[in-house]
Design a protein around this motif. Structure first.
Motif, PDB file in Angstrom:
ATOM      1  N   GLY A 119      19.331   0.888  -5.215  1.00  0.00           N
ATOM      2  CA  GLY A 119      18.044   0.572  -4.603  1.00  0.00           C
ATOM      3  C   GLY A 119      18.319  -0.026  -3.237  1.00  0.00           C
ATOM      4  N   THR A 120      17.821   0.603  -2.208  1.00  0.00           N
ATOM      5  CA  THR A 120      18.054   0.091  -0.860  1.00  0.00           C
ATOM      6  C   THR A 120      16.820  -0.683  -0.414  1.00  0.00           C
ATOM      7  OG1 THR A 120      17.190   2.148   0.008  1.00  0.00           O
ATOM      8  CG2 THR A 120      19.564   1.993  -0.248  1.00  0.00           C
ATOM      9  N   ILE A 121      16.856  -1.166   0.797  1.00  0.00           N
ATOM     10  CA  ILE A 121      15.661  -1.788   1.358  1.00  0.00           C
ATOM     11  C   ILE A 121      14.567  -0.733   1.404  1.00  0.00           C
ATOM     12  CG2 ILE A 121      14.676  -2.756   3.475  1.00  0.00           C
ATOM     13  CD1 ILE A 121      16.531  -4.713   2.214  1.00  0.00           C
ATOM     14  N   VAL A 122      13.396  -1.080   0.913  1.00  0.00           N
ATOM     15  CA  VAL A 122      12.291  -0.124   0.856  1.00  0.00           C
ATOM     16  C   VAL A 122      11.299  -0.429   1.979  1.00  0.00           C
ATOM     17  CG1 VAL A 122      10.402   0.767  -0.555  1.00  0.00           C
ATOM     18  CG2 VAL A 122      12.558   0.104  -1.634  1.00  0.00           C
ATOM     19  N   GLY A 123      10.973   0.585   2.745  1.00  0.00           N
ATOM     20  CA  GLY A 123      10.043   0.388   3.862  1.00  0.00           C
ATOM     21  C   GLY A 123       8.592   0.514   3.443  1.00  0.00           C
ATOM     22  N   GLY A 124       8.197  -0.325   2.510  1.00  0.00           N
ATOM     23  CA  GLY A 124       6.823  -0.291   2.023  1.00  0.00           C
ATOM     24  C   GLY A 124       6.728   0.541   0.756  1.00  0.00           C
ATOM     25  N   ASN A 125       6.123  -0.046  -0.289  1.00  0.00           N
ATOM     26  CA  ASN A 125       6.032   0.639  -1.581  1.00  0.00           C
ATOM     27  C   ASN A 125       4.577   0.654  -2.027  1.00  0.00           C
ATOM     28  OD1 ASN A 125       5.938   1.155  -4.367  1.00  0.00           O
ATOM     29  ND2 ASN A 125       7.872   0.187  -4.799  1.00  0.00           N
ATOM     30  N   PHE A 126       4.029  -0.526  -2.290  1.00  0.00           N
ATOM     31  CA  PHE A 126       2.623  -0.696  -2.695  1.00  0.00           C
ATOM     32  C   PHE A 126       2.299   0.054  -3.983  1.00  0.00           C
ATOM     33  CE2 PHE A 126       2.767  -0.070   2.051  1.00  0.00           C
ATOM     34  CZ  PHE A 126       2.985  -1.404   2.347  1.00  0.00           C
TER      35      PHE A 126
END
Lengths: 462, 159, 287
Positions: free
Chosen positions: A273-280
């Protein structure tokens, strides 16, 4: 590298954090006299951490542009994947011909749904194919994937793929989809999840009411639009393990889905799991991970897939549109005696997180109000549209729009102030939720009073 | 074609096909991945860079069009050990959540403050209207830029 | 984007020659804010892009004996920051400010906006209201025409194959003519116009003289509301007259229903915006 935080806490900023009333400009005198109930304790009465300004440990990589999101990563010899999506919202796939695409220079491999060991996934029901094989059920369904030396070559190859479809009748309206004679999207019914809540004797209570109000409210489909589109890189390690770097927000659930679809044990799959640029909520389940894994296995090379903004809109999940029918019996003084709610959640082509959304929507659909006689019926329905899934609130925003609009209508009909009717019905400490949970730390009335005070509601309406 | 651009103060050359955007050249050829691909049509601003001091969407400019010009990316501001003053404000206010929009947001804010050192909140909103953020609600971003402006103003008064 | 060749000539003549030599597969590139998107989406194709952004002649705003001349490659930001425009045609700044966001205004050009010729183009109404003319260059030389004739249909201009737009000129008579622009979109930033409108007028002895009304996003191209203009010219402005003119303007438009707004809503916007721009232009003329 160690992230420096020593200068993050600056004394001159710390003193500026204010009590909400002070920040809102409520005069100190009024606050002391308690005109507005203070529901937020002073920060330092809770824990030393509350009210303190802290600097996020990941702030420096983010603001210097050094954070590596998936699309910022690249591996030697890496291929790029694009997906051919359906031309129809509902059709049987008669034949797929990838031969012309495979002949193109720079195209290394293609993949169709029939090549996927277990071609289905989903958090409640495994009703969604990774790539559509027998049928397409909405325009966002992927049909063929191509891995090529560049993104553009992969994109160009899509135009050379021939898919023969037999169009099927569509159903786009969720209410029509509930009819017996509606075209069926999966199996023999389009209703795939139901929830019901019953409390008291709703019919008798409605009969005793001074007024019975009815109203229908509907909400629209909403896309999460994370700034970072879905992105994944898959590769196989020399020891035969699969490594997936993904913008997926729930990597353990994702790993179970990948293991199932690839028919291999979870302990041979690593999902980073990498840094996620927005999930919501929009990155809560797998999308192309198994496809990339299989293309990486076919080619022996790392393969990257990044959604275009269009993929994001047509193919990733969205917020469910709800159609909500309310029927409420009230006394002349505004006290609610009984409420019936019917929710039809348009789930789109696949179940995804509809069950969760429907359950939460049903429980919250009554509103934060004390009502002894209840009946809630909720249905999730398939249509030939973009799949609806998890999104912040899981059904709560939809029903909130429904019940609060309905409350305003009732207040207007009875000539009661909209604030007043809510105060007369709102939960108290120890009230029970529609499903019988005894509630604690209930602050509905205090919250309403505080807001009313801050906006000067009573002054404006008197 | 051979393209030379002055990027963050250094002459950088790459051999790219003509259809290469400035964003692709920065990210794929020069290894500068701070500018992001968000929408690829010039709506989201995640790819914002300064070209001759003016913010542009690097996804909507061909690399060839930037040849011979000065490009500033987020990597040309402060670094991990020493942030630029504007980046310090973004850190202090935590003006980001997922971080994906932050590089473009900071670039646009810098362009504004270079031209208008003491902007109104309305001017800040206007200057950042081409940079979308889905997480923060923008408040802390605008606060950081306003704080930067007021500190800048205080400093110039002292000088 | 699919592969294409690229040329960046430094003169109009060289650009025209390159376009002629390469034939139909060649396209002129200005700011690229529309063309590059179309190329990415494969909705247009190009074998050669002739980049006009290095042509010095097309990148200046200058006062000439004819009037105020805008090179076609002038960016919206250049317009917003130009003292000449501020002095002679400030409504153009009001219009430029509403286009896209800072990033798109730094790339997007006045000429590109006009050549794209979408019905909602925001530079159109003010230029039409100020009787702008355009210069077109082709292999046969240059020709001049009123902007109103340049707009032919949605995404269709009077440019023939291989021709480029060289400049846009506000005639001397229009410089300083009181003019107002209004745009209504669904949000404040980066919105397409549901309706945009401009009005320009002078007052001659207290009577409206040489009034122009131009409307965008309400017909296949930006249009003049000539019957509304005729109803105003030579008369003293008063609220009833202005309201009548706005009603007439609404009958001259043919707005459509789409996902942004209904035709009825747009008609109401036309009346409202027309009233506002007329009132503002008259107020400027009075002061």
């Amino acid at each position: 590298m160690v992230i420096k935080v020593e200068d993050a806490l600056r004394a001159d900023r710390l003193t500026e954090l204010k009590h909400p009333d002070e920040a809102a400009g409520v005069p100190a005198v009024a606050r002391k006299e308690g005109r507005a109930p203070q529901i937020v304790p002073d920060a330092n009465q809770q824990t030393p951490a509350v009210g303190q300004r802290v600097t996020r440990p990941d702030s420096r990589p983010h603001i210097t542009g050094q954070t590596r999101y998936i699309d910022d990563l690249s591996f030697p010899n890496m291929l790029h994947m694009k997906i051919l999506r359906s031309e129809h919202a509902h059709a049987r796939i008669r034949a797929i011909d990838v031969s012309e695409a495979e002949k193109m220079p720079g195209v290394v491999a293609t993949l169709t749904g029939r090549e996927i060991p277990v071609n289905s996934f989903g958090p409640s029901y495994q009703d969604q194919p990774v790539l559509a094989d027998e049928k397409v059920r909405h325009m966002g369904d992927g049909v063929v994937a191509v891995a090529a030396e560049t993104e553009q070559l992969a994109q160009d190859a899509l135009a050379r793929i021939k898919v023969e479809y037999e169009p099927l009748p569509l159903v786009l309206d969720p209410l029509e989809a509930m009819n017996d004679d509606a075209p069926k999207i999966h199996g023999d019914s389009n209703i795939y999840a139901t929830k019901a809540i019953r409390k008291g004797d709703v019919e008798s209570a409605l009969a005793e009411a001074d007024l019975v109000m009815e109203g229908r409210f509907s909400t629209q489909m909403v896309e999460h639009v994370p700034m970072e589109p879905h992105a994944t890189i898959a590769m196989w390690e020399p020891d035969g393990r699969l490594k997936i770097l993904s913008s997926l927000g729930r990597i353990t659930l994702g790993r179970a889905d990948v293991a199932r679809t690839l028919d291999m044990p979870v302990n041979r799959i690593q999902i980073v799991g990498t840094i996620v640029g927005g999930n919501f909520g929009g990155k809560n389940e797998i999308t192309t991970e198994p496809v990339l894994a299989l293309l990486a296995r076919k080619t022996g090379r790392p393969v990257k897939g990044v959604f275009t903004r269009q993929d994001e809109f047509v193919s990733s999940t969205t917020r469910h549109p709800f159609i909500m029918d309310y029927r409420t019996g009230v006394r002349k003084d505004g006290r609610i005696l009984a409420r019936k709610v019917r929710i039809v959640a348009d789930g789109g082509a696949y179940c995804s997180w509809s069950e969760t959304t429907l359950g939460k929507g049903a429980i919250l659909s009554v509103g934060p109000y004390r009502i002894d006689h209840l009946e809630v019926k909720a249905y999730a329905v398939y249509t030939n549209k973009t799949t609806c899934g998890a999104m912040r609130g899981f059904g709560a925003p939809q029903v909130c729009f429904g019940y609060e609009s309905h409350m305003d209508d009732i207040a207007r009909e009875l000539g009661i102030d909209p604030l007043e009717i809510r105060l007369r019905n709102a939960f108290d400490e120890g009230s029970s939720s529609p499903t019988g949970q005894v509630l604690h730390s209930v602050a509905v009335k205090e919250s309403l009073e505080t807001v009313a005070h801050r906006v000067g509601w009573r002054e404006q309406t008197s | 074609m051979e393209i030379t651009i002055r990027v963050n103060g250094q002459e950088r050359t790459a051999s790219v096909p003509p259809e290469t955007t400035l964003l692709t050249m920065l990210r794929a050829n020069l290894g500068l991945t701070g500018a992001k691909l968000g929408c690829d049509v010039g709506d989201c601003g995640a790819c914002s860079v300064l070209v001759d001091g003016e913010p542009v969407n690097a996804c909507l400019m061909l690399a060839a069009q930037a040849a011979g010009r000065d490009v500033l990316t987020i990597e040309g501001l402060g670094d991990f050990q020493e942030l630029s003053p504007l980046q310090e404000m973004f850190e202090l206010f935590s003006s980001f959540q997922c971080g994906f929009c932050a590089p473009g947001m900071i670039i646009s804010a810098k362009a504004l403050l270079d031209k208008t050192p003491n902007p109104t909140a309305a001017e800040v909103r206007e200057a950042l209207s081409g940079n979308l953020c889905r997480c923060t609600g923008y408040t802390k971003i605008i606060d950081a830029v306003m704080e930067m402006a007021s500190r800048g103003a205080a400093e110039s008064e002292r000088a | 984007m699919r592969p294409f060749e690229y040329l960046a000539p430094s003169s109009v003549e060289a650009a025209v020659a390159a376009l002629a030599e390469h034939g139909p597969g060649a396209r002129a590139l200005a700011g690229g804010t529309d063309l590059l998107v179309d190329l990415k989406h494969d909705s247009v194709s190009a074998g050669l892009l002739v980049d006009l952004t290095r042509i010095a002649e097309c990148k200046v705003i200058e006062e000439t004996p004819d009037g105020l001349r805008f090179g076609s490659l002038v960016t919206h930001t250049q317009i917003m920051e130009s003292d000449l425009v501020r002095r002679h045609a400030p409504a153009m700044i009001d219009a430029a400010r509403t286009i896209g966001a800072v990033q798109t205004r730094n790339l997007g050009t006045l000429g590109g906006n006009l050549v794209t010729c979408v019905p909602s183009l925001d530079s159109g109404p003010v230029l039409l209201a100020l009787d702008a003319e355009v210069t077109i260059a082709g292999t046969g030389g240059r020709r001049r025409m009123p902007l109103g004739e340049f707009f032919v249909g949605p995404r269709k201009t009077a440019l023939q194959a291989g021709e480029v737009l060289v400049d846009i000129v506000l005639p001397r008579d229009s410089l300083g003519k009181p003019c107002s622009f209004r745009k209504f979109g669904l949000r404040k930033g980066q919105a397409l116009a549901l309706v945009n409108a401009a009005a320009a007028t002078r007052l001659d002895g207290g009577k409206i003289a040489g009034v122009r009304i131009a409307l965008g996003a309400v017909a296949p191209t930006v249009i003049r509301a000539t019957r509304a203009e005729a109803a105003l010219d030579g008369r003293s402005p008063d609220p009833t007259l202005i309201a009548e003119a706005a009603d007439i303007a609404a009958t001259e438009a043919k707005p459509i229903d789409d996902f942004r707004a209904s035709a009825d809503y747009r008609l109401e916007l036309i009346r409202t915006l027309t009233r506002r721009v007329l009132n503002e232009a008259i107020e400027t003329a009075t002061s």
